[in-house]
Design an enzyme around this catalytic site. Structure first.
Site, PDB file in Angstrom:
ATOM      1  N   ARG A  25      10.680   2.057   4.189  1.00 21.33           N
ATOM      2  CA  ARG A  25      10.344   2.498   2.740  1.00 21.33           C
ATOM      3  C   ARG A  25       9.740   3.882   2.864  1.00 21.33           C
ATOM      4  O   ARG A  25       8.831   4.319   2.185  1.00 21.33           O
ATOM      5  CB  ARG A  25       9.086   1.646   2.025  1.00 21.33           C
ATOM      6  CG  ARG A  25       9.435   0.350   1.796  1.00 21.33           C
ATOM      7  CD  ARG A  25      10.409   0.118   0.776  1.00 21.33           C
ATOM      8  NE  ARG A  25      10.412  -1.276   0.463  1.00 21.33           N
ATOM      9  CZ  ARG A  25       9.937  -1.628  -0.711  1.00 21.33           C
ATOM     10  NH1 ARG A  25       9.068  -1.097  -1.538  1.00 21.33           N
ATOM     11  NH2 ARG A  25      10.171  -3.042  -0.948  1.00 21.33           N
ATOM     12  N   ARG A  29       7.966   5.439  -4.009  1.00 18.56           N
ATOM     13  CA  ARG A  29       6.925   6.123  -5.470  1.00 18.56           C
ATOM     14  C   ARG A  29       5.808   6.850  -4.714  1.00 18.56           C
ATOM     15  O   ARG A  29       5.007   7.583  -5.571  1.00 18.56           O
ATOM     16  CB  ARG A  29       6.543   4.883  -6.103  1.00 18.56           C
ATOM     17  CG  ARG A  29       7.471   4.385  -7.047  1.00 18.56           C
ATOM     18  CD  ARG A  29       6.923   3.169  -7.451  1.00 18.56           C
ATOM     19  NE  ARG A  29       6.903   2.182  -6.469  1.00 18.56           N
ATOM     20  CZ  ARG A  29       6.595   0.698  -6.852  1.00 18.56           C
ATOM     21  NH1 ARG A  29       6.380   0.347  -7.945  1.00 18.56           N
ATOM     22  NH2 ARG A  29       6.368  -0.243  -5.775  1.00 18.56           N
ATOM     23  N   ARG A  38      13.015   8.757 -10.957  1.00 25.54           N
ATOM     24  CA  ARG A  38      12.897   7.542 -11.349  1.00 25.54           C
ATOM     25  C   ARG A  38      12.450   7.738 -12.792  1.00 25.54           C
ATOM     26  O   ARG A  38      12.425   6.883 -13.676  1.00 25.54           O
ATOM     27  CB  ARG A  38      11.756   6.719 -10.745  1.00 25.54           C
ATOM     28  CG  ARG A  38      12.485   6.183  -9.515  1.00 25.54           C
ATOM     29  CD  ARG A  38      13.402   4.838  -9.879  1.00 25.54           C
ATOM     30  NE  ARG A  38      12.596   3.462 -10.106  1.00 25.54           N
ATOM     31  CZ  ARG A  38      12.096   3.445 -11.341  1.00 25.54           C
ATOM     32  NH1 ARG A  38      12.821   4.076 -12.413  1.00 25.54           N
ATOM     33  NH2 ARG A  38      11.342   2.318 -11.594  1.00 25.54           N
ATOM     34  N   ASP A  74      18.271  -1.614  -1.959  1.00 19.60           N
ATOM     35  CA  ASP A  74      17.182  -2.615  -1.903  1.00 19.60           C
ATOM     36  C   ASP A  74      17.902  -4.025  -1.208  1.00 19.60           C
ATOM     37  O   ASP A  74      19.214  -3.912  -1.324  1.00 19.60           O
ATOM     38  CB  ASP A  74      16.662  -2.952  -3.315  1.00 19.60           C
ATOM     39  CG  ASP A  74      15.470  -3.622  -3.382  1.00 19.60           C
ATOM     40  OD1 ASP A  74      14.467  -3.159  -2.825  1.00 19.60           O
ATOM     41  OD2 ASP A  74      15.451  -4.849  -3.936  1.00 19.60           O
ATOM     42  N   TYR A 151      13.875 -15.394  -2.801  1.00 18.14           N
ATOM     43  CA  TYR A 151      13.678 -14.550  -4.220  1.00 18.14           C
ATOM     44  C   TYR A 151      14.724 -15.485  -5.155  1.00 18.14           C
ATOM     45  O   TYR A 151      14.362 -15.568  -6.313  1.00 18.14           O
ATOM     46  CB  TYR A 151      14.499 -13.213  -3.933  1.00 18.14           C
ATOM     47  CG  TYR A 151      13.299 -12.254  -3.669  1.00 18.14           C
ATOM     48  CD1 TYR A 151      12.254 -11.520  -4.449  1.00 18.14           C
ATOM     49  CD2 TYR A 151      13.323 -11.888  -2.064  1.00 18.14           C
ATOM     50  CE1 TYR A 151      11.336 -10.744  -3.878  1.00 18.14           C
ATOM     51  CE2 TYR A 151      12.311 -10.898  -1.647  1.00 18.14           C
ATOM     52  CZ  TYR A 151      11.498 -10.253  -2.592  1.00 18.14           C
ATOM     53  OH  TYR A 151      10.444  -9.500  -2.080  1.00 18.14           O
TER      54      TYR A 151
HETATM   55  O1  CP3 Z   1      13.092   2.564   3.257  1.00 15.48           O
HETATM   56  C1  CP3 Z   1      13.397   3.078   2.282  1.00 15.48           C
HETATM   57  O2  CP3 Z   1      12.914   4.308   1.858  1.00 15.48           O
HETATM   58  C2  CP3 Z   1      14.865   2.650   1.480  1.00 15.48           C
HETATM   59  C3  CP3 Z   1      14.450   1.671   0.439  1.00 15.48           C
HETATM   60  C4  CP3 Z   1      14.321   0.369   0.517  1.00 15.48           C
HETATM   61  C5  CP3 Z   1      13.681  -0.434  -0.829  1.00 15.48           C
HETATM   62  N1  CP3 Z   1      13.462  -1.357  -0.649  1.00 15.48           N
HETATM   63  C6  CP3 Z   1      13.638   0.586  -1.874  1.00 15.48           C
HETATM   64  C7  CP3 Z   1      12.762  -0.003  -2.985  1.00 15.48           C
HETATM   65  C8  CP3 Z   1      14.226  -0.697   1.349  1.00 15.48           C
HETATM   66  C9  CP3 Z   1      14.623  -0.558   2.862  1.00 15.48           C
HETATM   67  C10 CP3 Z   1      13.985  -1.825   0.637  1.00 15.48           C
HETATM   68  C11 CP3 Z   1      13.895  -3.171   1.252  1.00 15.48           C
HETATM   69  C12 CP3 Z   1      13.136  -4.373   0.366  1.00 15.48           C
HETATM   70  N2  CP3 Z   1      13.241  -4.406  -0.790  1.00 15.48           N
HETATM   71  C13 CP3 Z   1      12.438  -5.061   1.186  1.00 15.48           C
HETATM   72  C14 CP3 Z   1      12.371  -5.395   2.578  1.00 15.48           C
HETATM   73  C15 CP3 Z   1      11.320  -4.673   3.013  1.00 15.48           C
HETATM   74  C16 CP3 Z   1       9.938  -5.226   2.798  1.00 15.48           C
HETATM   75  O3  CP3 Z   1       9.194  -4.341   2.187  1.00 15.48           O
HETATM   76  O4  CP3 Z   1       9.616  -6.001   3.042  1.00 15.48           O
HETATM   77  C17 CP3 Z   1      12.123  -6.261   0.038  1.00 15.48           C
HETATM   78  C18 CP3 Z   1      11.240  -7.368   0.275  1.00 15.48           C
HETATM   79  C19 CP3 Z   1      12.605  -5.691  -1.125  1.00 15.48           C
HETATM   80  C20 CP3 Z   1      12.215  -6.164  -2.572  1.00 15.48           C
HETATM   81  C21 CP3 Z   1      11.800  -5.340  -3.438  1.00 15.48           C
HETATM   82  N3  CP3 Z   1      12.193  -4.317  -3.973  1.00 15.48           N
HETATM   83  C22 CP3 Z   1      10.395  -5.541  -4.177  1.00 15.48           C
HETATM   84  C23 CP3 Z   1       9.426  -6.671  -3.737  1.00 15.48           C
HETATM   85  C24 CP3 Z   1      10.105  -4.745  -4.830  1.00 15.48           C
HETATM   86  C25 CP3 Z   1       9.188  -4.106  -6.005  1.00 15.48           C
HETATM   87  C26 CP3 Z   1       7.695  -4.072  -5.500  1.00 15.48           C
HETATM   88  C27 CP3 Z   1       7.956  -2.673  -4.433  1.00 15.48           C
HETATM   89  O5  CP3 Z   1       7.207  -2.622  -3.124  1.00 15.48           O
HETATM   90  O6  CP3 Z   1       8.069  -1.702  -5.013  1.00 15.48           O
HETATM   91  C28 CP3 Z   1      11.523  -3.755  -4.753  1.00 15.48           C
HETATM   92  C29 CP3 Z   1      11.553  -2.474  -5.496  1.00 15.48           C
HETATM   93  C30 CP3 Z   1      11.936  -1.270  -4.665  1.00 15.48           C
HETATM   94  N4  CP3 Z   1      12.768  -1.225  -3.635  1.00 15.48           N
HETATM   95  C31 CP3 Z   1      11.469   0.204  -5.121  1.00 15.48           C
HETATM   96  C32 CP3 Z   1      11.968   0.815  -4.089  1.00 15.48           C
HETATM   97  C33 CP3 Z   1      11.658   2.401  -3.926  1.00 15.48           C
HETATM   98  C34 CP3 Z   1      10.519   0.510  -5.987  1.00 15.48           C
HETATM   99  C35 CP3 Z   1      11.411   0.622  -7.404  1.00 15.48           C
HETATM  100  C36 CP3 Z   1      10.706   1.474  -8.116  1.00 15.48           C
HETATM  101  O7  CP3 Z   1      11.055   2.665  -8.255  1.00 15.48           O
HETATM  102  O8  CP3 Z   1       9.818   0.993  -9.097  1.00 15.48           O
END
Ligand code: CP3
Length: 345
Positions: A25, A29, A38, A74, A151
């Site tokens: 990640r 944000r 965003r 994602d 999910y």
């Molecule tokens: O590493 C990186 O920067 C690349 C991007 C990346 C995102 N999601 C961007 C994202 C990666 C590798 C993921 C994987 C992901 N997504 C996982 C596996 C990794 C982990 O954290 O366990 C999971 C479980 C998700 C599911 C997911 N996506 C959730 C639960 C959420 C909302 C909560 C949160 O942490 O933001 C997301 C949204 C998400 N994915 C955002 C980003 C940058 C935020 C969205 C926004 O801009 O509001």
């Protein structure tokens, strides 16, 4: 001098001058540049715009000085061609409006997906590869079948996974039909990402840690293994199963090149359990980045002193960067890792 990415050499357990480093990640944000993007586009629109995804990740890589770019995407958009109605709500995270709850739901989940509907993911890989310098690895990724199923069944994020576990225990046949379809869809996605130029792939099993070792062996591992076996010999795969170090002996049977390690176990102990044949990646607690720089350096140093010289060690956090993280703290961490020399002569 080779400009082959350090990460790829580490994944093959070859000698490296210092451990490669990147952060799960790493674009998100906590970065003002990301928040500015965003303000203009929704999260799903961003994921579907390869040029913007490549830009967001390339900027993060540049700012942090990390050795790898994971594609900006994602794990959940793959559920859309599988018939799920996915959205991201501000503050609440992901929602699936038509969750998988009963036998009737199987009829709307296709056995194979139309990969045209995820071509934007493949384009993001290609565009990211064109945008970041060639000495940086480009990592493609997907969710593991169990985590995606959680999910699909819960309809969003969950703490206890009660519906998921109840489905898997009370209707193992239906569970296995759903998991088969997830394995196929994820395989198609990852093979497409490899063909588009991903140097390595990561499979995120963010929630499989909610299972006991017995349940993991029965309800999750066989599907993950089928996926990994289909990728073996093509592109090195990092498998990251978070939340439960008691599963490590199970994950150490899988056909991955590298295992991700969260922060709940000392990294030297994790290395002992998985043995020498895997590269290992992790395991700094992401909340350490909320502390002062001196603490960050000390905690990183503890990990590097323990395993920084082990062949195949890749420095990372034990889970994703938290949104409260000051960017300069992440930069400081990467700087500390880059200063570590494997052979002190
Ligand atoms: O590493 C990186 O920067 C690349 C991007 C990346 C995102 N999601 C961007 C994202 C990666 C590798 C993921 C994987 C992901 N997504 C996982 C596996 C990794 C982990 O954290 O366990 C999971 C479980 C998700 C599911 C997911 N996506 C959730 C639960 C959420 C909302 C909560 C949160 O942490 O933001 C997301 C949204 C998400 N994915 C955002 C980003 C940058 C935020 C969205 C926004 O801009 O509001």
């Amino acid at each position: 001098m080779t400009d082959e990415p350090l990460l790829l050499r580490a994944l093959r357990l070859e000698p490296v001058p210092r451990p490669p480093v990147w952060l799960m990640r790493q674009a998100g944000r906590y970065m003002a540049e990301y928040r500015a993007v965003r303000e203009r586009v929704s999260f799903l629109e961003l994921c579907r715009t390869p040029g913007l995804c490549a830009r967001v990740m390339a900027d993060a890589v540049d700012r942090l000085g990390v050795d790898a770019a994971i594609i900006f995407s994602d794990i959940l958009p793959i559920l859309v061609p599988l018939g799920f109605d996915l959205d991201y709500l501000p503050g609440d995270g992901p929602v699936i409006r038509n969750p998988f709850r009963a036998k009737e739901d199987l009829a709307r989940v296709p056995e194979t997906i139309d990969t045209g509907r995820i071509s934007y993911i493949f384009e993001t890989v290609a565009e990211t590869r064109r945008t970041v310098p060639k000495e940086k690895a480009v990592i493609g990724f997907a969710g593991a079948p169990f985590t995606l199923a959680s999910y699909a069944v819960e309809g969003g994020s969950s703490r206890l996974f009660a519906r998921t576990k109840t489905l898997m225990r009370t209707d193992p046949e239906l569970w296995s039909r759903l998991m088969d379809r997830l394995v196929d869809a994820v395989t198609q996605s990852l093979l497409g990402q490899a063909a588009a130029g991903a140097d390595a792939l990561q499979v995120f099993d963010s929630w499989a840690g909610a299972l006991t070792p017995d349940e993991y062996r029965k309800f999750a591992a066989p599907y993950t293994e089928r996926l990994l076996a289909r990728l073996a010999g093509k592109v090195p795969v990092i498998y990251f199963c978070a939340g439960n170090p008691a599963l490590l002996p199970e994950t150490a049977r899988l056909s991955a090149a590298c295992l991700g390690i969260d922060w709940r176990i000392p990294i030297s102990e994790a290395c002992r359990i998985v043995g020498p044949k895997f590269a290992v990646q992790g395991n700094l607690d992401p909340t350490v980045l909320l502390a002062d720089k001196q603490t960050i350096r000390a905690e990183a140093g503890r990990i590097l002193d323990a395993v920084g010289r082990r062949p195949g060690f890749i420095f990372n956090l034990g889970h994703g960067v938290l949104k409260e993280t000051p960017v300069e703290h992440a930069v400081e961490l990467v700087r500390a890792v880059r200063e570590f020399a494997v052979s002190s002569s």
